[in-house]
Design an enzyme around this catalytic site. Sequence first.
Site, PDB file in Angstrom:
ATOM      1  N   ASP A 120     -20.072 -35.429  12.772  1.00  0.00           N
ATOM      2  CA  ASP A 120     -19.115 -34.889  11.814  1.00  0.00           C
ATOM      3  C   ASP A 120     -19.740 -33.876  10.852  1.00  0.00           C
ATOM      4  O   ASP A 120     -20.862 -34.089  10.368  1.00  0.00           O
ATOM      5  CB  ASP A 120     -18.585 -36.084  10.996  1.00  0.00           C
ATOM      6  N   GLU A 169     -19.480 -31.152  15.101  1.00  0.00           N
ATOM      7  CA  GLU A 169     -18.444 -30.363  14.432  1.00  0.00           C
ATOM      8  C   GLU A 169     -19.124 -29.359  13.512  1.00  0.00           C
ATOM      9  O   GLU A 169     -19.821 -29.748  12.576  1.00  0.00           O
ATOM     10  CB  GLU A 169     -17.541 -31.276  13.603  1.00  0.00           C
ATOM     11  N   HIS A 225      -7.632 -34.430  15.081  1.00  0.00           N
ATOM     12  CA  HIS A 225      -6.965 -35.164  14.005  1.00  0.00           C
ATOM     13  C   HIS A 225      -6.873 -34.375  12.701  1.00  0.00           C
ATOM     14  O   HIS A 225      -6.322 -34.878  11.727  1.00  0.00           O
ATOM     15  CB  HIS A 225      -7.739 -36.465  13.770  1.00  0.00           C
ATOM     16  N   ASP A 226      -7.446 -33.178  12.664  1.00  0.00           N
ATOM     17  CA  ASP A 226      -7.399 -32.355  11.448  1.00  0.00           C
ATOM     18  C   ASP A 226      -6.467 -31.156  11.596  1.00  0.00           C
ATOM     19  O   ASP A 226      -6.347 -30.349  10.667  1.00  0.00           O
ATOM     20  CB  ASP A 226      -8.797 -31.793  11.132  1.00  0.00           C
ATOM     21  N   ASP A 269     -18.272 -41.511  16.454  1.00  0.00           N
ATOM     22  CA  ASP A 269     -18.261 -40.429  15.480  1.00  0.00           C
ATOM     23  C   ASP A 269     -19.324 -40.748  14.425  1.00  0.00           C
ATOM     24  O   ASP A 269     -19.265 -41.806  13.792  1.00  0.00           O
ATOM     25  CB  ASP A 269     -16.861 -40.382  14.841  1.00  0.00           C
TER      26      ASP A 269
HETATM   27  C1  GLC Z   1     -14.505 -33.743   9.379  1.00  0.00           C
HETATM   28  C2  GLC Z   1     -13.428 -34.651   9.924  1.00  0.00           C
HETATM   29  C3  GLC Z   1     -12.348 -34.802   8.921  1.00  0.00           C
HETATM   30  C4  GLC Z   1     -12.925 -35.406   7.667  1.00  0.00           C
HETATM   31  C5  GLC Z   1     -14.124 -34.605   7.177  1.00  0.00           C
HETATM   32  C6  GLC Z   1     -14.905 -35.369   6.154  1.00  0.00           C
HETATM   33  O1  GLC Z   1     -14.061 -32.463   9.188  1.00  0.00           O
HETATM   34  O2  GLC Z   1     -12.978 -34.159  11.146  1.00  0.00           O
HETATM   35  O3  GLC Z   1     -11.278 -35.582   9.366  1.00  0.00           O
HETATM   36  O4  GLC Z   1     -11.959 -35.476   6.672  1.00  0.00           O
HETATM   37  O5  GLC Z   1     -15.022 -34.294   8.208  1.00  0.00           O
HETATM   38  O6  GLC Z   1     -15.645 -36.372   6.765  1.00  0.00           O
END
Ligand code: GLC
Length: 564
Positions: free
Chosen positions: A201, A258, A331-332, A99
């Site tokens: 990310d 993402e 995980h979110d 990641d």
């Molecule tokens: C992304 C991750 C999340 C994190 C955020 C800040 O959205 O998936 O878990 O809190 O980025 O890095």
Amino acid sequence: MDSLKWWQKTLVYQIYPKSFCDSSGDGIGDLNGITEKLDYIRNLGVGAVWLTPVYVSPMVDNGYDIADYKNIAPEYGTMADMENLIVEAKKRGIRIVMDLVFNHTSDQHNWFKESRSDCKNSKRDWYIWCDAKPNGAPPTNWRGIFGGSAWTFDEATGQYYLHTFAKEQPDLNWENPEVRRILYDIANFWLDKGVGGFRIDAITYIKKPVVLKDLPIDGPDGMSNVHMATANQPGILEYLHEFKREVFAGKDIFTVAEANGVSAEELPRWVGKNGAFDMLLEFNHMNLDMEKASLWCRPAPWKLTKLKKALSDSQKATTENGWYPAFFENHDQPRSVNQFFPKNADKKLAAKVIATVLFTLKGTPFIYEGQELGMTNTKWSSIECYDDIASKGQYALALQEGFSKQQALEFVWKYSRDNARTPMQWTSAKNAGFTSGKPWLSLNENYNEVNAGWQMQDEDSVLRYYHRLAKVRQEYDILLKGSYEELLEADEQIYAYMRVMKEKKVIVLCNFSEKEKEYSLPKLSGNGKLLLGNYADAPNQILRAYEARVYLCEGRTTIEGCSK
Ligand code: GLC
């Protein structure tokens, strides 16, 4: 010739290391724990494991606040453990995917420490610093994604710094070529270690608008979601193409970024021949029960047709160009059996329905740890029981909006990221076999019924259904290559679609409701074969509560008169 790449034919399994398996007994999952479970992962048919961040971090956001990109967090192990994991995974045909959190660092990263030390420091410009408004207020009215202002004042140098997320996660300044160069070097460092790809990310936030200005207030705090101001700004793709050129191009790896806020129409610019990444984790099919400002206390009505349209739009946008990373959990997000089904739904059937869709859409299925067991949300008695930083921010916003503590807590039950972060449920032993110590986060109480050990023995379990789905996907090429066509579009109960390849069709029928439903698909006629379903039999033309079926039809065929 087989035109598909390895990562298009495989399954990706996402691991949240802190909650997966603790080999040391300190209550925190670790890398050696993951290595111990590689056979379990291989048996799912998985060819790539995405690890959420395992780098040195103060863990304000559980690793998404990185203090050192080239070293492993001591609570997770050592670099030797990481190298061992990569080697052991490779032996089993699994590649490890890292990641990359490149929108921001931790405020404990040396770069930020230097940057904040002096306005004249050579790394000052590595982050985004700005003067206060004339009245001393933050430069803009943006709310950070976890709540509170997106700006924090730094006493020592008298300026504010920008943080899209928590104040401990200052945003990097991608305009600065030195910043970009050092980030690419980090990615290459991990490629040299033999990783199979990257999940990148929060990439939509890296480019900030030229003029930083207030936006219309959208919450009870008098602020405006930073997302509206900074997501997906013009020019962002130039940086991402540079990133691709300097790091990924020509390598046998995959990239999945993402990208919250990228619409289906925009996908061709992001993925495929002329795109910057192989796949994009967009969220058009998620959070359909929330208004734009993303406040948990302002839900919007959820409808199956909204979900179907979002999925179909993304399928269409990636069918000829690019590739789709199918996912319903990470995980979110809350657990999918809670997010997509009514409260009282039969969780086991529901978990199989969502799995059926996950494996039969065109794209690479991403399974989040525990999803293959049908793990569910939790409900804890007070906000103090929660670890998730987003839950705390949203709880505070709900109180500001005028909700009672109990009501605010109910929003947390529904949306908290901790729903997905409770430790993995391996067995019915103490702490679900996750740790011999005290788990860093409470377990879901249902681990006696929902656990991997038990489900391996039970042929009808969610886990065994995942195994069957993986086999079917591997056996039938059409599930990899066939095009996607939605059926029964206006139906609020059934999600139905075909995958089509030459004379063959796969028909997927999923009832998302508890009501039995007769369906008719008049265009097709002939015989079909049931490849898979979540009930023991398959009466014609009727789908029962939370029933899922996958048919294979050859030639001019239908789903009428099919036999198991
Ligand atoms: C992304 C991750 C999340 C994190 C955020 C800040 O959205 O998936 O878990 O809190 O980025 O890095």
